[in-house]
Design a protein around this motif. Structure first.
Motif, PDB file in Angstrom:
ATOM      1  N   VAL A  47      -8.017   0.780  -4.048  1.00  0.00           N
ATOM      2  CA  VAL A  47      -8.585   2.005  -4.425  1.00  0.00           C
ATOM      3  C   VAL A  47      -9.596   1.721  -5.540  1.00  0.00           C
ATOM      4  O   VAL A  47     -10.526   1.955  -5.620  1.00  0.00           O
TER       5      VAL A  47
ATOM      6  N   GLY B 193       0.793  -1.336   0.079  1.00  0.00           N
ATOM      7  CA  GLY B 193       0.135  -0.208   0.179  1.00  0.00           C
ATOM      8  C   GLY B 193       0.701   1.149   0.092  1.00  0.00           C
ATOM      9  O   GLY B 193       2.021   1.026  -0.349  1.00  0.00           O
ATOM     10  N   SER B 194       0.329   2.362   0.228  1.00  0.00           N
ATOM     11  CA  SER B 194       0.917   3.510   0.040  1.00  0.00           C
ATOM     12  C   SER B 194       0.953   4.479   1.476  1.00  0.00           C
ATOM     13  O   SER B 194       0.936   5.802   1.271  1.00  0.00           O
TER      14      SER B 194
ATOM     15  N   TRP C 166      -6.207  12.097  -6.380  1.00  0.00           N
ATOM     16  CA  TRP C 166      -5.545  11.092  -6.594  1.00  0.00           C
ATOM     17  C   TRP C 166      -6.230   9.853  -6.362  1.00  0.00           C
ATOM     18  O   TRP C 166      -5.775   8.845  -7.056  1.00  0.00           O
TER      19      TRP C 166
ATOM     20  N   SER D  23      -4.511  -2.128  -1.019  1.00  0.00           N
ATOM     21  CA  SER D  23      -4.977  -0.659  -0.997  1.00  0.00           C
ATOM     22  C   SER D  23      -4.462  -0.014  -2.417  1.00  0.00           C
ATOM     23  O   SER D  23      -4.925  -0.280  -3.505  1.00  0.00           O
ATOM     24  N   PHE D  24      -3.641   0.718  -2.419  1.00  0.00           N
ATOM     25  CA  PHE D  24      -2.843   1.608  -3.549  1.00  0.00           C
ATOM     26  C   PHE D  24      -2.541   0.345  -4.357  1.00  0.00           C
ATOM     27  O   PHE D  24      -2.233   0.291  -5.526  1.00  0.00           O
TER      28      PHE D  24
ATOM     29  N   TRP E 174      -2.516  10.253   3.395  1.00  0.00           N
ATOM     30  CA  TRP E 174      -1.756  10.698   2.304  1.00  0.00           C
ATOM     31  C   TRP E 174      -1.175  12.230   2.831  1.00  0.00           C
ATOM     32  O   TRP E 174      -0.458  12.560   2.219  1.00  0.00           O
TER      33      TRP E 174
ATOM     34  N   LEU F 203      -6.185   7.222  -9.493  1.00  0.00           N
ATOM     35  CA  LEU F 203      -5.741   5.807  -9.211  1.00  0.00           C
ATOM     36  C   LEU F 203      -6.988   4.799  -9.627  1.00  0.00           C
ATOM     37  O   LEU F 203      -6.711   3.657  -9.760  1.00  0.00           O
TER      38      LEU F 203
END
Length: 282
Positions: free
Chosen positions: A133, A37-38, A202, A107-108, A147, A206
Protein backbone atom coordinates in the motif's frame (compact mmCIF):
# COMPACT_ATOMS: atom_id res chain seq x y z
CA UNK A 1 6.33 -20.33 24.12
CA UNK A 2 4.19 -23.27 23.07
CA UNK A 3 5.06 -26.25 20.89
CA UNK A 4 3.61 -26.28 17.38
CA UNK A 5 0.16 -27.84 16.89
CA UNK A 6 -0.89 -30.20 14.10
CA UNK A 7 -2.48 -27.35 12.10
CA UNK A 8 0.40 -25.89 10.03
CA UNK A 9 -1.00 -22.37 10.46
CA UNK A 10 -0.43 -22.64 14.22
CA UNK A 11 3.21 -22.27 15.16
CA UNK A 12 4.73 -21.00 18.39
CA UNK A 13 3.17 -18.41 20.66
CA UNK A 14 4.61 -15.61 22.73
CA UNK A 15 3.00 -13.02 25.01
CA UNK A 16 3.37 -9.40 23.95
CA UNK A 17 2.14 -6.36 25.90
CA UNK A 18 -1.19 -6.46 24.05
CA UNK A 19 -1.95 -9.98 22.76
CA UNK A 20 -0.53 -13.49 22.67
CA UNK A 21 0.97 -13.79 19.21
CA UNK A 22 1.08 -16.85 16.95
CA UNK A 23 4.25 -17.05 14.85
CA UNK A 24 6.57 -19.32 12.86
CA UNK A 25 10.30 -19.45 13.46
CA UNK A 26 12.67 -21.38 11.18
CA UNK A 27 16.38 -21.43 10.44
CA UNK A 28 19.32 -19.70 12.09
CA UNK A 29 21.34 -16.55 11.55
CA UNK A 30 20.45 -12.89 11.29
CA UNK A 31 16.66 -12.52 11.72
CA UNK A 32 14.29 -11.57 8.94
CA UNK A 33 10.61 -10.97 9.77
CA UNK A 34 7.85 -11.62 7.21
CA UNK A 35 4.70 -9.47 7.44
CA UNK A 36 1.57 -10.82 5.74
CA UNK A 37 -1.20 -9.02 3.85
CA UNK A 38 -4.77 -8.19 4.87
CA UNK A 39 -6.97 -10.61 2.91
CA UNK A 40 -9.87 -12.35 4.66
CA UNK A 41 -8.77 -15.46 6.53
CA UNK A 42 -5.10 -14.66 5.98
CA UNK A 43 -2.34 -15.94 8.23
CA UNK A 44 1.42 -15.79 8.19
CA UNK A 45 1.54 -19.41 7.08
CA UNK A 46 -0.95 -18.88 4.23
CA UNK A 47 1.13 -15.97 2.89
CA UNK A 48 4.62 -17.29 3.50
CA UNK A 49 4.48 -21.10 3.43
CA UNK A 50 6.68 -21.22 0.31
CA UNK A 51 9.04 -18.48 1.53
CA UNK A 52 9.79 -19.64 5.06
CA UNK A 53 11.73 -22.83 4.24
CA UNK A 54 13.59 -21.22 1.34
CA UNK A 55 14.93 -18.22 3.28
CA UNK A 56 15.53 -20.39 6.35
CA UNK A 57 18.40 -22.10 4.50
CA UNK A 58 20.52 -19.02 5.20
CA UNK A 59 18.66 -16.92 7.80
CA UNK A 60 16.46 -17.11 10.87
CA UNK A 61 13.00 -16.43 9.42
CA UNK A 62 10.11 -15.33 11.64
CA UNK A 63 6.54 -14.83 10.45
CA UNK A 64 3.92 -13.58 12.96
CA UNK A 65 0.16 -13.42 12.65
CA UNK A 66 -0.39 -9.69 13.07
CA UNK A 67 -2.96 -8.34 15.54
CA UNK A 68 -6.49 -9.25 14.41
CA UNK A 69 -5.34 -11.92 11.95
CA UNK A 70 -4.71 -15.65 11.87
CA UNK A 71 -4.29 -17.40 15.21
CA UNK A 72 -3.01 -14.44 17.19
CA UNK A 73 -5.26 -13.65 20.15
CA UNK A 74 -8.25 -11.45 19.32
CA UNK A 75 -9.75 -9.20 21.97
CA UNK A 76 -13.41 -8.19 22.02
CA UNK A 77 -13.92 -4.61 20.91
CA UNK A 78 -10.32 -4.19 19.75
CA UNK A 79 -9.55 -1.14 17.59
CA UNK A 80 -7.25 -1.72 14.63
CA UNK A 81 -5.09 0.95 13.03
CA UNK A 82 -1.51 1.46 11.85
CA UNK A 83 -0.39 2.78 15.24
CA UNK A 84 -1.65 -0.38 16.91
CA UNK A 85 -0.04 -2.66 14.34
CA UNK A 86 3.30 -0.85 14.69
CA UNK A 87 3.07 -1.15 18.47
CA UNK A 88 2.22 -4.86 18.20
CA UNK A 89 5.22 -5.48 15.95
CA UNK A 90 7.52 -3.60 18.33
CA UNK A 91 6.20 -5.58 21.28
CA UNK A 92 6.60 -8.84 19.37
CA UNK A 93 10.25 -8.08 18.57
CA UNK A 94 10.82 -7.12 22.21
CA UNK A 95 9.29 -10.42 23.36
CA UNK A 96 11.72 -12.33 21.12
CA UNK A 97 14.59 -10.07 22.26
CA UNK A 98 15.32 -8.91 18.70
CA UNK A 99 16.96 -5.51 18.54
CA UNK A 100 17.23 -5.17 14.75
CA UNK A 101 15.79 -7.21 11.88
CA UNK A 102 15.24 -7.21 8.14
CA UNK A 103 11.58 -6.78 7.21
CA UNK A 104 9.71 -8.32 4.26
CA UNK A 105 6.16 -7.00 3.89
CA UNK A 106 3.38 -8.11 1.55
CA UNK A 107 0.66 -5.58 0.60
CA UNK A 108 -0.69 -4.31 3.95
CA UNK A 109 2.41 -5.84 5.52
CA UNK A 110 4.54 -3.69 3.22
CA UNK A 111 2.85 -0.55 4.53
CA UNK A 112 3.48 -1.77 8.08
CA UNK A 113 7.16 -2.43 7.28
CA UNK A 114 7.60 1.11 5.95
CA UNK A 115 5.84 2.73 8.90
CA UNK A 116 7.87 0.66 11.34
CA UNK A 117 11.15 1.60 9.65
CA UNK A 118 10.23 5.30 9.77
CA UNK A 119 9.35 5.15 13.46
CA UNK A 120 12.08 2.73 14.59
CA UNK A 121 14.98 3.26 12.15
CA UNK A 122 17.50 1.65 14.51
CA UNK A 123 15.50 -1.59 14.59
CA UNK A 124 15.45 -2.17 10.82
CA UNK A 125 18.37 -3.15 8.62
CA UNK A 126 16.88 -3.76 5.17
CA UNK A 127 13.39 -3.67 3.73
CA UNK A 128 11.53 -5.67 1.09
CA UNK A 129 8.00 -4.60 0.15
CA UNK A 130 5.81 -6.30 -2.44
CA UNK A 131 2.56 -4.95 -3.80
CA UNK A 132 2.65 -2.56 -0.85
CA UNK A 133 0.00 0.00 0.00
CA UNK A 134 2.81 2.39 1.00
CA UNK A 135 1.45 5.56 -0.62
CA UNK A 136 -2.03 6.95 -1.14
CA UNK A 137 -3.83 6.06 -4.38
CA UNK A 138 -7.46 5.88 -5.55
CA UNK A 139 -8.71 2.56 -4.20
CA UNK A 140 -8.99 -0.14 -6.85
CA UNK A 141 -12.06 -2.29 -7.37
CA UNK A 142 -9.89 -5.24 -6.42
CA UNK A 143 -8.81 -3.84 -3.05
CA UNK A 144 -12.35 -2.64 -2.33
CA UNK A 145 -13.57 -6.20 -2.95
CA UNK A 146 -10.87 -7.68 -0.68
CA UNK A 147 -11.61 -5.37 2.24
CA UNK A 148 -15.36 -5.57 1.65
CA UNK A 149 -15.47 -9.38 1.58
CA UNK A 150 -18.77 -10.94 2.67
CA UNK A 151 -18.45 -14.57 3.80
CA UNK A 152 -19.27 -17.23 1.21
CA UNK A 153 -17.30 -19.79 -0.75
CA UNK A 154 -18.36 -18.07 -3.98
CA UNK A 155 -17.08 -14.68 -2.80
CA UNK A 156 -13.82 -16.22 -1.62
CA UNK A 157 -13.33 -17.81 -5.05
CA UNK A 158 -13.88 -14.40 -6.67
CA UNK A 159 -11.20 -12.88 -4.45
CA UNK A 160 -8.71 -15.63 -5.27
CA UNK A 161 -9.33 -14.94 -8.95
CA UNK A 162 -8.47 -11.27 -8.29
CA UNK A 163 -5.26 -12.17 -6.46
CA UNK A 164 -3.79 -14.57 -9.01
CA UNK A 165 -2.82 -13.99 -12.64
CA UNK A 166 -2.34 -17.75 -13.07
CA UNK A 167 -5.82 -19.18 -12.63
CA UNK A 168 -4.36 -22.69 -12.33
CA UNK A 169 -3.38 -21.72 -8.78
CA UNK A 170 -7.02 -21.13 -7.88
CA UNK A 171 -9.36 -24.03 -7.22
CA UNK A 172 -12.68 -24.66 -5.53
CA UNK A 173 -10.80 -26.64 -2.88
CA UNK A 174 -8.55 -23.66 -2.10
CA UNK A 175 -11.57 -21.35 -1.95
CA UNK A 176 -13.27 -23.75 0.48
CA UNK A 177 -10.13 -23.91 2.62
CA UNK A 178 -9.72 -20.14 2.80
CA UNK A 179 -13.45 -19.66 3.42
CA UNK A 180 -13.22 -21.95 6.44
CA UNK A 181 -10.19 -20.03 7.72
CA UNK A 182 -12.05 -16.72 7.33
CA UNK A 183 -15.13 -18.16 9.00
CA UNK A 184 -13.55 -19.33 12.26
CA UNK A 185 -15.19 -17.79 15.36
CA UNK A 186 -14.27 -14.11 15.68
CA UNK A 187 -12.23 -13.89 12.47
CA UNK A 188 -14.79 -12.23 10.20
CA UNK A 189 -15.92 -9.93 13.00
CA UNK A 190 -12.37 -8.66 13.47
CA UNK A 191 -11.83 -8.34 9.73
CA UNK A 192 -15.06 -6.41 9.18
CA UNK A 193 -14.04 -3.96 11.92
CA UNK A 194 -10.75 -3.12 10.22
CA UNK A 195 -11.82 -1.69 6.87
CA UNK A 196 -15.52 -0.66 6.86
CA UNK A 197 -16.83 1.43 3.96
CA UNK A 198 -16.03 3.97 2.67
CA UNK A 199 -12.64 2.32 2.24
CA UNK A 200 -10.56 5.04 0.57
CA UNK A 201 -9.86 6.36 4.07
CA UNK A 202 -8.05 3.14 4.98
CA UNK A 203 -5.78 3.42 1.94
CA UNK A 204 -4.94 6.94 3.08
CA UNK A 205 -4.47 5.82 6.70
CA UNK A 206 -1.95 3.14 5.69
CA UNK A 207 -0.03 5.51 3.39
CA UNK A 208 3.29 6.96 4.51
CA UNK A 209 4.09 10.64 4.07
CA UNK A 210 6.22 11.18 0.96
CA UNK A 211 8.46 13.68 2.78
CA UNK A 212 9.28 11.04 5.39
CA UNK A 213 9.94 8.38 2.78
CA UNK A 214 12.42 10.68 1.03
CA UNK A 215 14.45 10.62 4.23
CA UNK A 216 14.30 6.82 4.61
CA UNK A 217 17.93 5.73 4.74
CA UNK A 218 17.48 1.99 4.25
CA UNK A 219 18.26 -0.45 1.47
CA UNK A 220 14.82 -1.07 -0.06
CA UNK A 221 13.78 -3.75 -2.54
CA UNK A 222 10.39 -3.03 -4.12
CA UNK A 223 8.61 -5.93 -5.84
CA UNK A 224 5.40 -5.81 -7.86
CA UNK A 225 3.36 -8.01 -10.15
CA UNK A 226 2.76 -6.24 -13.44
CA UNK A 227 -0.81 -7.56 -13.60
CA UNK A 228 -1.75 -6.76 -10.00
CA UNK A 229 -5.45 -5.83 -9.77
CA UNK A 230 -5.31 -5.05 -6.04
CA UNK A 231 -2.46 -2.53 -5.69
CA UNK A 232 -1.58 -0.61 -8.88
CA UNK A 233 2.02 -0.82 -10.05
CA UNK A 234 2.12 3.00 -10.13
CA UNK A 235 2.40 2.91 -6.33
CA UNK A 236 5.68 0.99 -6.48
CA UNK A 237 6.98 3.19 -9.32
CA UNK A 238 6.33 6.27 -7.19
CA UNK A 239 7.94 4.63 -4.17
CA UNK A 240 11.03 3.99 -6.30
CA UNK A 241 11.12 7.64 -7.38
CA UNK A 242 11.04 9.13 -3.89
CA UNK A 243 13.26 6.74 -1.91
CA UNK A 244 17.04 7.08 -1.89
CA UNK A 245 18.42 3.54 -1.74
CA UNK A 246 15.77 1.57 -3.58
CA UNK A 247 15.44 -0.79 -6.51
CA UNK A 248 12.33 -2.16 -8.23
CA UNK A 249 11.76 -5.63 -9.66
CA UNK A 250 8.59 -6.24 -11.69
CA UNK A 251 7.30 -9.74 -12.41
CA UNK A 252 5.36 -10.12 -15.65
CA UNK A 253 2.39 -12.49 -15.89
CA UNK A 254 1.91 -12.00 -12.17
CA UNK A 255 -0.89 -10.63 -10.01
CA UNK A 256 -0.89 -9.82 -6.30
CA UNK A 257 0.66 -13.18 -5.31
CA UNK A 258 4.32 -12.75 -6.32
CA UNK A 259 5.58 -14.98 -3.49
CA UNK A 260 3.26 -17.78 -4.64
CA UNK A 261 3.01 -17.32 -8.41
CA UNK A 262 6.79 -16.94 -8.83
CA UNK A 263 7.95 -18.52 -5.59
CA UNK A 264 11.40 -19.76 -6.65
CA UNK A 265 12.40 -16.53 -8.37
CA UNK A 266 10.96 -14.45 -5.54
CA UNK A 267 12.87 -16.43 -2.92
CA UNK A 268 16.16 -16.14 -4.84
CA UNK A 269 15.66 -12.41 -5.39
CA UNK A 270 14.90 -11.69 -1.74
CA UNK A 271 17.63 -14.01 -0.47
CA UNK A 272 20.24 -12.36 -2.69
CA UNK A 273 19.11 -8.85 -1.71
CA UNK A 274 19.31 -9.60 2.01
CA UNK A 275 22.81 -11.03 1.72
CA UNK A 276 24.51 -8.69 -0.77
CA UNK A 277 26.77 -5.77 0.31
CA UNK A 278 25.02 -2.48 0.89
CA UNK A 279 25.08 0.05 -1.94
CA UNK A 280 28.43 1.79 -1.89
CA UNK A 281 30.10 -0.84 0.32
CA UNK A 282 31.49 -3.01 -2.46
Amino acid sequence: MNAPASNPEIGLSVATPTVTTNYHDQGAGDPVVLLHGSGPGVSAWANWRLTLPALAKQRRVIAPDLAGFGFTERQDGAHYDIDGWVAHLAGFLDALELDAVDLVGNSFGGALALHFALRYPNRVRRLVVMGAVGLSFPITDGLDAVWGYQPSVENMRKLLDIFAYNRELVSDELAELRFKAANRPGVQEAFAAMFPAPRQRWVDALACAEDELRELDKELLIIHGRDDDVIPMSVSLRLLEITQRSQLHVFGRCGHWVQIEHADRFNRLVGDFLSEPAMGDA
